[in-house]
Scaffold this motif. Structure first.
Motif: not given
Length: 302
Positions: A125-151
């Motif tokens: 529990r706490g607060r976000y510090e939005h001014d220090k955001e980091l970005y990990v890329l490139p990434r695609s959205p994770v869909d667990p059911e789709k991930e199982a089919r694409m494995a």
């Protein structure tokens, strides 16, 4: 008259000489034929040489026969090994699924304890510090059911490419700041001002999955902290940039704030191609075993 008599005498003498000559040649021929063409020792040597050649050829055939049997035996062993590997992989997937769906526990701050809690659900529990955001890329959205089919596939299905937003999170109950993967945003939503509704300032509760530092994989680009472009999870470097502790969690889907990044971006589906390997190795074993039988066993029966 004298000439005729002389001619008859000469012919008679010539015939007599020719007769004696033929007899001599005939006798010589008969005498020569009494001598054997091959001596007994020569015949014995030829027979022994032929026998040695036959034994050598038989020895080579026997060696080749048992050497080629190694092929079906080896492929059978590899197929059996893949069966065991598949069982191990399925157990690992079940264990990861159990950890990521278990009841969350309070976040421990002991690094040694955290090392054994990867993929374990925790609550902070706490607060976000939005001014220090980091970005990990490139990434695609994770869909667990789709991930199982694409494995096991080598290519993706063409999802929208974006980034995961990593935000420092000050835990008010623990008094420390950690790193939280808030989730996925498409490329056009990477800038914070394009998703202001999701930049919540209030204190919130976050449930997430503990993740450890990630080594750089072969051919993966290096992280670029100066440009805020990250390609893998280097907790030490991220902590140095943000001032947070090297503690990292992936926020779950239920922690998603409307208008903000989409949580639940933990990939727990592992590549499971072992069934394909099992079919391949056992298929090779069956085909090579039949070829060996047809060449070395079936031929003898015929």
């Amino acid at each position: 008259m004298f000439s005729l008599k002389t001619l008859l005498v000469s012919c008679s003498s010539a015939l007599t000489t020719l007769k004696h000559t033929n007899v001599v040649h005939a006798k010589r021929t008969l005498c020569l034929r009494k001598t054997p063409l091959f001596r007994r020792t020569d015949v014995r040597w030829i027979a022994q040489r032929h026998s040695s050649s036959s034994v050598a050829a038989t020895g080579e055939d026997t060696f080749l026969k048992w050497f080629l049997l190694l092929i079906p035996a080896t492929t059978f062993g590899l197929g059996t090994w893949q069966v065991k590997r598949r069982q191990w992989k399925l157990q690992l997937i079940d264990e990861l699924t159990r950890l990521t769906t278990a009841e969350p526990i309070p976040l421990p701050i002991d690094p040694l304890e955290l090392t054994g809690l990867e993929y374990r659900r925790v609550r902070v529990r706490g607060r976000y510090e939005h001014d220090k955001e980091l970005y990990v890329l490139p990434r695609s959205p994770v869909d667990p059911e789709k991930e199982a089919r694409m494995a096991g596939r080598l290519t993706s299905s063409g999802e929208t490419v974006g980034a995961n937003v990593i935000t420092p999170f000050h835990c008010t109950d623990l008094g420390i700041t950690i790193l939280v993967n808030r989730g996925y945003v498409p490329k056009q939503k990477m800038r914070p001002d394009s998703r202001m509704k999701g930049q919540v300032e209030d204190e919130v509760e976050v449930v997430g999955v503990v993740r450890l530092t990630e080594p750089r994989k072969p051919f993966m680009p290096s992280n670029d902290p100066e440009r805020n472009r990250w390609h893998f999870r280097d907790l030490e470097a991220m902590s140095d940039v943000t001032g947070a502790q090297p503690i990292f969690i992936d926020a779950d889907l239920a922690s998603t704030i409307p208008g903000g990044p989409v949580g639940g971006q933990t990939r727990v589906t592992l590549r499971n191609e072992h069934m394909q390997y099992i079919i391949t190795w056992y298929g090779l074993c069956a085909s090579t075993a039949y070829m060996w039988y047809a060449k070395f066993i079936k031929k003898l029966k015929v």
